[in-house]
Design a protein around this motif. Structure first.
Motif, PDB file in Angstrom:
ATOM      1  N   THR A  58       0.841  -1.208   0.000  1.00 49.78           N
ATOM      2  CA  THR A  58       0.000   0.000   0.000  1.00 49.78           C
ATOM      3  C   THR A  58       0.869   1.248   0.000  1.00 49.78           C
ATOM      4  O   THR A  58       0.593   2.207  -0.753  1.00 49.78           O
ATOM      5  CB  THR A  58      -0.937  -0.004   1.231  1.00 49.78           C
ATOM      6  OG1 THR A  58      -1.742  -1.186   1.196  1.00 49.78           O
ATOM      7  CG2 THR A  58      -1.835   1.219   1.258  1.00 49.78           C
ATOM      8  N   ILE A  59       1.928   1.236   0.828  1.00 44.91           N
ATOM      9  CA  ILE A  59       2.840   2.388   0.861  1.00 44.91           C
ATOM     10  C   ILE A  59       3.454   2.588  -0.515  1.00 44.91           C
ATOM     11  O   ILE A  59       3.540   3.729  -1.028  1.00 44.91           O
ATOM     12  CB  ILE A  59       3.917   2.195   1.950  1.00 44.91           C
ATOM     13  CG1 ILE A  59       3.297   2.339   3.341  1.00 44.91           C
ATOM     14  CG2 ILE A  59       5.072   3.176   1.773  1.00 44.91           C
ATOM     15  CD1 ILE A  59       4.213   1.947   4.483  1.00 44.91           C
ATOM     16  N   HIS A  60       3.869   1.461  -1.131  1.00 50.14           N
ATOM     17  CA  HIS A  60       4.449   1.547  -2.474  1.00 50.14           C
ATOM     18  C   HIS A  60       3.425   2.151  -3.444  1.00 50.14           C
ATOM     19  O   HIS A  60       3.759   3.040  -4.246  1.00 50.14           O
ATOM     20  CB  HIS A  60       4.898   0.153  -2.938  1.00 50.14           C
ATOM     21  CG  HIS A  60       5.445   0.149  -4.332  1.00 50.14           C
ATOM     22  ND1 HIS A  60       6.666   0.704  -4.667  1.00 50.14           N
ATOM     23  CD2 HIS A  60       4.916  -0.329  -5.500  1.00 50.14           C
ATOM     24  CE1 HIS A  60       6.864   0.577  -5.951  1.00 50.14           C
ATOM     25  NE2 HIS A  60       5.820  -0.063  -6.492  1.00 50.14           N
ATOM     26  N   ASN A  61       2.153   1.657  -3.345  1.00 55.71           N
ATOM     27  CA  ASN A  61       1.093   2.182  -4.230  1.00 55.71           C
ATOM     28  C   ASN A  61       0.857   3.670  -3.949  1.00 55.71           C
ATOM     29  O   ASN A  61       0.661   4.461  -4.890  1.00 55.71           O
ATOM     30  CB  ASN A  61      -0.208   1.402  -4.043  1.00 55.71           C
ATOM     31  CG  ASN A  61      -0.089  -0.026  -4.584  1.00 55.71           C
ATOM     32  OD1 ASN A  61       0.811  -0.313  -5.377  1.00 55.71           O
ATOM     33  ND2 ASN A  61      -0.976  -0.900  -4.150  1.00 55.71           N
ATOM     34  N   VAL A  62       0.865   4.040  -2.661  1.00 56.55           N
ATOM     35  CA  VAL A  62       0.679   5.459  -2.301  1.00 56.55           C
ATOM     36  C   VAL A  62       1.819   6.276  -2.869  1.00 56.55           C
ATOM     37  O   VAL A  62       1.608   7.371  -3.416  1.00 56.55           O
ATOM     38  CB  VAL A  62       0.552   5.625  -0.766  1.00 56.55           C
ATOM     39  CG1 VAL A  62       0.687   7.082  -0.358  1.00 56.55           C
ATOM     40  CG2 VAL A  62      -0.770   5.060  -0.263  1.00 56.55           C
ATOM     41  N   GLU A  63       3.044   5.751  -2.767  1.00 54.73           N
ATOM     42  CA  GLU A  63       4.197   6.466  -3.311  1.00 54.73           C
ATOM     43  C   GLU A  63       4.034   6.639  -4.828  1.00 54.73           C
ATOM     44  O   GLU A  63       4.306   7.723  -5.379  1.00 54.73           O
ATOM     45  CB  GLU A  63       5.490   5.713  -2.989  1.00 54.73           C
ATOM     46  CG  GLU A  63       5.923   5.818  -1.544  1.00 54.73           C
ATOM     47  CD  GLU A  63       7.117   4.931  -1.204  1.00 54.73           C
ATOM     48  OE1 GLU A  63       7.449   4.008  -2.007  1.00 54.73           O
ATOM     49  OE2 GLU A  63       7.702   5.134  -0.134  1.00 54.73           O
ATOM     50  N   GLU A  64       3.602   5.543  -5.514  1.00 54.80           N
ATOM     51  CA  GLU A  64       3.387   5.648  -6.961  1.00 54.80           C
ATOM     52  C   GLU A  64       2.293   6.667  -7.272  1.00 54.80           C
ATOM     53  O   GLU A  64       2.434   7.498  -8.185  1.00 54.80           O
ATOM     54  CB  GLU A  64       2.994   4.278  -7.546  1.00 54.80           C
ATOM     55  CG  GLU A  64       4.169   3.352  -7.755  1.00 54.80           C
ATOM     56  CD  GLU A  64       3.765   2.033  -8.445  1.00 54.80           C
ATOM     57  OE1 GLU A  64       2.562   1.854  -8.769  1.00 54.80           O
ATOM     58  OE2 GLU A  64       4.664   1.202  -8.642  1.00 54.80           O
ATOM     59  N   THR A  65       1.199   6.575  -6.472  1.00 57.46           N
ATOM     60  CA  THR A  65       0.097   7.521  -6.686  1.00 57.46           C
ATOM     61  C   THR A  65       0.569   8.947  -6.410  1.00 57.46           C
ATOM     62  O   THR A  65       0.235   9.871  -7.165  1.00 57.46           O
ATOM     63  CB  THR A  65      -1.102   7.156  -5.776  1.00 57.46           C
ATOM     64  OG1 THR A  65      -1.486   5.815  -6.047  1.00 57.46           O
ATOM     65  CG2 THR A  65      -2.273   8.093  -6.004  1.00 57.46           C
ATOM     66  N   THR A  66       1.345   9.119  -5.340  1.00 58.23           N
ATOM     67  CA  THR A  66       1.884  10.442  -4.999  1.00 58.23           C
ATOM     68  C   THR A  66       2.746  10.933  -6.151  1.00 58.23           C
ATOM     69  O   THR A  66       2.650  12.112  -6.559  1.00 58.23           O
ATOM     70  CB  THR A  66       2.695  10.375  -3.684  1.00 58.23           C
ATOM     71  OG1 THR A  66       1.862   9.931  -2.637  1.00 58.23           O
ATOM     72  CG2 THR A  66       3.284  11.724  -3.332  1.00 58.23           C
ATOM     73  N   HIS A  67       3.553  10.028  -6.682  1.00 58.62           N
ATOM     74  CA  HIS A  67       4.389  10.406  -7.827  1.00 58.62           C
ATOM     75  C   HIS A  67       3.502  10.819  -9.013  1.00 58.62           C
ATOM     76  O   HIS A  67       3.768  11.850  -9.659  1.00 58.62           O
ATOM     77  CB  HIS A  67       5.300   9.226  -8.211  1.00 58.62           C
ATOM     78  CG  HIS A  67       6.168   9.509  -9.386  1.00 58.62           C
ATOM     79  ND1 HIS A  67       7.242  10.379  -9.354  1.00 58.62           N
ATOM     80  CD2 HIS A  67       6.121   9.043 -10.672  1.00 58.62           C
ATOM     81  CE1 HIS A  67       7.805  10.438 -10.527  1.00 58.62           C
ATOM     82  NE2 HIS A  67       7.135   9.618 -11.365  1.00 58.62           N
ATOM     83  N   ASP A  68       2.452  10.006  -9.279  1.00 57.84           N
ATOM     84  CA  ASP A  68       1.527  10.326 -10.369  1.00 57.84           C
ATOM     85  C   ASP A  68       0.849  11.672 -10.120  1.00 57.84           C
ATOM     86  O   ASP A  68       0.709  12.492 -11.042  1.00 57.84           O
ATOM     87  CB  ASP A  68       0.461   9.227 -10.534  1.00 57.84           C
ATOM     88  CG  ASP A  68       1.058   7.917 -11.054  1.00 57.84           C
ATOM     89  OD1 ASP A  68       2.239   7.933 -11.500  1.00 57.84           O
ATOM     90  OD2 ASP A  68       0.356   6.876 -10.977  1.00 57.84           O
ATOM     91  N   VAL A  69       0.430  11.890  -8.852  1.00 58.12           N
ATOM     92  CA  VAL A  69      -0.232  13.159  -8.495  1.00 58.12           C
ATOM     93  C   VAL A  69       0.744  14.302  -8.702  1.00 58.12           C
ATOM     94  O   VAL A  69       0.371  15.369  -9.235  1.00 58.12           O
ATOM     95  CB  VAL A  69      -0.780  13.127  -7.047  1.00 58.12           C
ATOM     96  CG1 VAL A  69      -1.161  14.515  -6.575  1.00 58.12           C
ATOM     97  CG2 VAL A  69      -1.970  12.197  -6.945  1.00 58.12           C
ATOM     98  N   GLU A  70       1.995  14.116  -8.273  1.00 60.67           N
ATOM     99  CA  GLU A  70       3.000  15.175  -8.459  1.00 60.67           C
ATOM    100  C   GLU A  70       3.181  15.478  -9.949  1.00 60.67           C
ATOM    101  O   GLU A  70       3.251  16.639 -10.363  1.00 60.67           O
ATOM    102  CB  GLU A  70       4.327  14.751  -7.823  1.00 60.67           C
ATOM    103  CG  GLU A  70       4.331  14.787  -6.313  1.00 60.67           C
ATOM    104  CD  GLU A  70       5.599  14.176  -5.709  1.00 60.67           C
ATOM    105  OE1 GLU A  70       6.385  13.525  -6.442  1.00 60.67           O
ATOM    106  OE2 GLU A  70       5.784  14.341  -4.492  1.00 60.67           O
ATOM    107  N   GLU A  71       3.265  14.403 -10.768  1.00 58.98           N
ATOM    108  CA  GLU A  71       3.411  14.615 -12.219  1.00 58.98           C
ATOM    109  C   GLU A  71       2.181  15.336 -12.780  1.00 58.98           C
ATOM    110  O   GLU A  71       2.315  16.273 -13.582  1.00 58.98           O
ATOM    111  CB  GLU A  71       3.587  13.263 -12.933  1.00 58.98           C
ATOM    112  CG  GLU A  71       4.991  12.711 -12.868  1.00 58.98           C
ATOM    113  CD  GLU A  71       5.162  11.429 -13.686  1.00 58.98           C
ATOM    114  OE1 GLU A  71       4.249  11.070 -14.466  1.00 58.98           O
ATOM    115  OE2 GLU A  71       6.214  10.775 -13.543  1.00 58.98           O
TER     116      GLU A  71
END
Length: 156
Positions: free
Chosen positions: A123-136
């Protein structure tokens, strides 16, 4: 008279022999009596020794009886201790069984925690990916907004 004298002399000789025999027998009787006295003395000593031995035997018998009583008490104590040890061993077996069940439960809980931790890590990994996607996306939106602002300034 000569014949009678010879008879009397013979009889006197026989009497002298008998007196001699009686004296000898008396000496034998006296010796036997001394032997009897000595034997009586020995018997009295032996009787005293036997009485003393019997007293010793009686005392030893009392000691043996006391020791046998002590042995019986010790056997009773050992039997009682054996029962206590057996009860303790049953308690230990029960505790060991409970510990095994607890260990099994802890192992299951540990596996569940590990699985949850893996899920959390995912989940943390997914949140990090989502956070990265959100940042992009945010950067893209900001860039688009700058483009829109620039276009708006150009249009105005």
């Amino acid at each position: 008279v000569a014949e009678t004298t010879r008879d009397v002399e013979e009889k006197m000789h026989n009497v002298a022999e008998t007196i001699h025999d009686v004296a000898e027998t008396t000496r034998d009787v006296e010796e036997t009596m001394r032997d009897v006295e000595e034997t009586t003395h020995d018997v009295e000593e032996t009787t005293r020794a036997v009485e003393e031995t019997m007293r010793d035997v009686a005392e030893t018998t009392r000691d043996v009886e006391e020791k046998m009583h002590n042995v019986a008490e010790t056997i009773h104590d050992v039997a009682e201790t054996t029962r206590d040890v057996e009860e303790t061993m049953r308690d230990v077996e029960e505790t060991t069984h409970d510990d095994e069940e607890t260990t099994h439960d802890v192992e299951e809980t540990t596996r569940a925690v590990e699985e949850t931790m893996r899920d959390v890590a995912e989940t943390i990994h997914n949140v990090e990916e989502t956070t990265h996607d959100v940042e992009e996306t945010t950067r893209a939106v900001e860039e688009t907004m700058r483009d829109v602002a620039e276009t708006t300034r150009d249009v105005a």
